[in-house]
Design an enzyme around this catalytic site. Structure first.
Site, mmCIF file in Angstrom:
data_model
loop_
_atom_site.group_PDB
_atom_site.id
_atom_site.type_symbol
_atom_site.label_atom_id
_atom_site.label_comp_id
_atom_site.label_asym_id
_atom_site.label_seq_id
_atom_site.Cartn_x
_atom_site.Cartn_y
_atom_site.Cartn_z
ATOM 1 N N GLU A 130 -17.559 119.963 49.896
ATOM 2 C CA GLU A 130 -16.721 121.101 49.504
ATOM 3 C C GLU A 130 -15.619 120.615 48.568
ATOM 4 O OE1 GLU A 130 -17.463 124.155 50.161
ATOM 5 O OE2 GLU A 130 -18.755 124.087 51.936
ATOM 6 N N SER B 14 -24.969 133.761 56.979
ATOM 7 C CA SER B 14 -25.728 134.299 55.849
ATOM 8 C C SER B 14 -27.192 134.289 56.240
ATOM 9 C CB SER B 14 -25.532 133.459 54.588
ATOM 10 O OG SER B 14 -24.291 133.772 54.000
ATOM 11 N N ARG C 3 -17.124 127.882 62.942
ATOM 12 C CA ARG C 3 -16.445 129.146 62.625
ATOM 13 C C ARG C 3 -16.598 130.143 63.767
ATOM 14 N NH1 ARG C 3 -17.422 130.549 56.274
ATOM 15 N NH2 ARG C 3 -16.729 128.540 55.437
ATOM 16 N N ARG D 181 -11.131 126.709 56.712
ATOM 17 C CA ARG D 181 -12.425 127.117 57.298
ATOM 18 C C ARG D 181 -13.615 126.346 56.740
ATOM 19 N NH1 ARG D 181 -14.224 131.115 53.411
ATOM 20 N NH2 ARG D 181 -12.477 131.386 52.036
ATOM 21 N N HIS D 182 -13.362 125.309 55.951
ATOM 22 C CA HIS D 182 -14.467 124.483 55.437
ATOM 23 C C HIS D 182 -14.390 123.062 55.975
ATOM 24 C CE1 HIS D 182 -14.730 127.681 52.334
ATOM 25 N NE2 HIS D 182 -16.015 127.391 52.411
ATOM 26 N N GLU E 30 -16.492 134.845 56.798
ATOM 27 C CA GLU E 30 -17.949 134.892 56.920
ATOM 28 C C GLU E 30 -18.410 133.945 58.029
ATOM 29 O OE1 GLU E 30 -20.200 133.964 53.250
ATOM 30 O OE2 GLU E 30 -21.574 132.876 54.563
ATOM 31 N N ARG F 272 -21.723 119.259 53.336
ATOM 32 C CA ARG F 272 -21.365 119.914 52.071
ATOM 33 C C ARG F 272 -20.134 119.248 51.473
ATOM 34 N NH1 ARG F 272 -23.151 126.185 52.680
ATOM 35 N NH2 ARG F 272 -25.077 125.710 53.786
HETATM 36 P P1 ATP Z 1 -18.487 130.086 52.276
HETATM 37 O O1 ATP Z 1 -18.766 131.063 51.176
HETATM 38 O O2 ATP Z 1 -17.589 130.615 53.350
HETATM 39 O O3 ATP Z 1 -18.091 128.725 51.786
HETATM 40 P P2 ATP Z 1 -21.315 129.763 52.275
HETATM 41 O O4 ATP Z 1 -21.760 131.139 51.916
HETATM 42 O O5 ATP Z 1 -21.274 128.720 51.226
HETATM 43 O O6 ATP Z 1 -19.907 129.848 53.019
HETATM 44 P P3 ATP Z 1 -23.782 129.470 53.694
HETATM 45 O O7 ATP Z 1 -24.536 128.592 52.793
HETATM 46 O O8 ATP Z 1 -24.051 130.925 53.650
HETATM 47 O O9 ATP Z 1 -22.212 129.228 53.468
HETATM 48 O O10 ATP Z 1 -23.909 128.894 55.176
HETATM 49 C C1 ATP Z 1 -24.123 129.695 56.336
HETATM 50 C C2 ATP Z 1 -22.914 129.607 57.277
HETATM 51 O O11 ATP Z 1 -22.620 128.242 57.567
HETATM 52 C C3 ATP Z 1 -21.630 130.158 56.693
HETATM 53 O O12 ATP Z 1 -21.570 131.564 56.856
HETATM 54 C C4 ATP Z 1 -20.584 129.440 57.505
HETATM 55 O O13 ATP Z 1 -20.404 130.044 58.779
HETATM 56 C C5 ATP Z 1 -21.213 128.077 57.738
HETATM 57 N N1 ATP Z 1 -20.708 127.106 56.753
HETATM 58 C C6 ATP Z 1 -21.166 126.887 55.518
HETATM 59 N N2 ATP Z 1 -20.476 125.938 54.888
HETATM 60 C C7 ATP Z 1 -19.534 125.518 55.769
HETATM 61 C C8 ATP Z 1 -18.506 124.541 55.721
HETATM 62 N N3 ATP Z 1 -18.319 123.789 54.651
HETATM 63 N N4 ATP Z 1 -17.725 124.388 56.808
HETATM 64 C C9 ATP Z 1 -17.910 125.127 57.918
HETATM 65 N N5 ATP Z 1 -18.877 126.065 58.017
HETATM 66 C C10 ATP Z 1 -19.675 126.263 56.965
HETATM 67 MG MG MG Z 2 -23.014 132.470 52.817
#
Ligand code: ATP
Ligand code: MG
Length: 432
Positions: free
Chosen positions: A213, A358, A406, A219-220, A355, A211
């Site tokens: 980001e 999901s 996480r 936490r990302h 979080e 991703r």
């Molecule tokens: P956030 O809102 O915290 O950025 P997200 O809702 O975009 O997360 P999801 O697409 O729901 O993330 O991904 C499912 C799970 O994967 C998340 O709950 C998280 O634990 C993990 N995750 C997602 N993106 C990342 C990231 N960039 N770094 C670390 N863990 C991630």
């Molecule tokens: Mg999510």
């Protein structure tokens, strides 16, 4: 190496060859100690200057810290030694000499910034408390795999180079694939769903997600490990049950098999496996409880995503892992099934601090799925490989994705998700 004994296995009365790194040398005058470290721990090597061969003493005392050596000698009981035994060496062999200028002090006596530690991760991982994180991470993966097996899942591996993204265009990493545009996969979502229509029915994957980001946060990551689950003939509540059992199994595995590592991290006393019943709050209850804490400047209204401060306020209020269910359809992805016009089957599983998961029941009806793509501004034709399969017999199904790092971060109380990755990728960091 033939006949090498781990330091932890050296017993009084044995003649052993131990090998590893020079942790420190303490010269007390007539007597000197070299502490040798390997993956199982440390052992004391004793040099008595008057009684030993000069060349042997010289080799032992002149060797630089963090050099790799092997020592052959007799193990004796010594209550004053850190492990209760010490080795009187018959020979010392310097196998790989370390430079005297170490970029990082593996003994931990000198603190280092996280970026220095990550630049020199090999040396950083010589520290017991850092190594412990990755031993625990390995145990978590083992325990999680075992639990998935209990749940009757088949482990799958899906492509990481893909033609389309699923979780939002701005977070995509484009790459060139033989002159054609391609992307690093953001999630195995579509592939694992395709397996629901296959003969496998219930699957899991532990693999990388990518991703782009926007921001560096604690936490990302830009490359993370996703623990993914998907099952045919499950609804979202059954998917939540599976999620609880997997998280609980991870904690149980660590509690049962990582005592030493928890001690190295100094969290052995407070470490607790959560009971497998996480409270399930509806989104509506969640925003009411957040608003009642008065910690947000503006109260939340139906349709708002939960801001980070809101998640924290609610986390403090709930005080344990919990689910948020019944999210507004409009803020959940197109592949999530709706319960009615407004409410989806989507859920998040939260640690009090962030979080972790999901998930939801998925839309398995072809027409609704195609509509969902259009509503989210995605071109359904670009996803033909996925949608087409919904025409040929796709059962109802549900699943989730859990962020592996996480999970480790929150389990061990680490301040930064990078602590849970050997070689993290963030905006500034592409090597090592
Ligand atoms: P956030 O809102 O915290 O950025 P997200 O809702 O975009 O997360 P999801 O697409 O729901 O993330 O991904 C499912 C799970 O994967 C998340 O709950 C998280 O634990 C993990 N995750 C997602 N993106 C990342 C990231 N960039 N770094 C670390 N863990 C991630
Ligand atoms: Mg999510």
């Amino acid at each position: 190496m033939d006949e090498r004994t781990y330091t932890a296995d050296a017993e009084p009365g044995d003649t052993v060859t131990v090998a590893g790194w020079v942790h420190e040398v303490r010269d007390l005058g007539g007597i000197a100690f070299l502490i040798l470290r390997d993956t199982t721990g440390k052992i004391q090597i004793k040099f008595e200057k008057d009684e030993m061969d000069d060349a042997l003493v010289e080799t032992g005392l002149d060797v630089r810290r963090e050099s790799v050596i092997s020592v052959t000698g007799d193990v004796e009981e010594e209550p004053r030694a850190p492990t209760g035994v010490e080795v009187t060496p018959g020979s010392v062999d310097v196998i790989s000499e370390a430079d005297p200028e170490l970029p990082l002090d593996p003994s931990g006596k000198v603190d280092a910034e996280l970026s220095t530690r990550l630049d020199n991760r090999t040396l950083d991982l010589r520290k017991a408390e850092v190594k412990a994180i990755f031993e625990i991470r390995a145990e978590v993966q083992r325990a999680v795999r075992e639990q998935f097996r209990e749940l009757g899942c088949t482990e799958i591996n899906t492509p990481k180079i893909v033609a389309t993204g699923t979780e939002g265009g701005t977070e995509l990493f484009p790459i060139t694939y033989f002159g054609q545009e391609a992307f690093m996969n953001q999630s195995p979502q579509l592939f694992k769903q395709l397996m629901i229509g296959s003969g496998l029915e219930r699957v899991f994957e532990i693999g990388p997600i990518f991703r782009a980001e926007e921001h560096n946060t604690p936490r990302h990551l830009n490359e993370a490990t996703s623990i993914d689950f998907e099952s045919a003939f499950y609804d979202h509540t059954e998917a939540m049950d599976a999620c609880e059992s997997v998280v609980q199994a991870a904690y149980e595995g660590v509690e049962a098999n990582c005592r030493e590592q928890l001690e190295a991290l100094d969290i052995a006393d407070e470490f607790e496996t959560p009971d497998g019943d996480f409270p399930r709050l509806t989104y509506e209850e969640a925003i009411e409880r957040i608003n009642a804490t008065d910690e947000l400047d503006e109260p939340l209204v139906w349709g708002d995503d939960l801001p980070t401060e809101g998640e924290h306020a609610l986390g403090r209020d709930v005080g344990e892992h919990y689910f948020v269910t019944d999210w507004p359809s409009e803020i959940k992805p197109f592949y999530i099934m709706d319960q009615d016009d407004e409410v989806s089957t989507g859920f998040d599983m939260m640690h009090p601090e962030m979080e972790l998961v999901s998930g939801g029941q998925r839309e398995h009806r072809f027409e609704h799925l195609v509509e969902g793509f259009e509503q989210q501004g995605l071109d359904p034709e670009a996803f033909d490989y996925y949608t087409e399969m919904f025409k040929y017999g796709m059962p109802p199904h549900a699943g989730w994705g859990l962020g592996g790092e996480r999970l480790i971060m929150t389990m061990l109380g680490l301040g930064n998700v990078r602590e849970a990755v050997i070689f993290p990728r963030d905006r500034q960091r592409l090597s090592p």
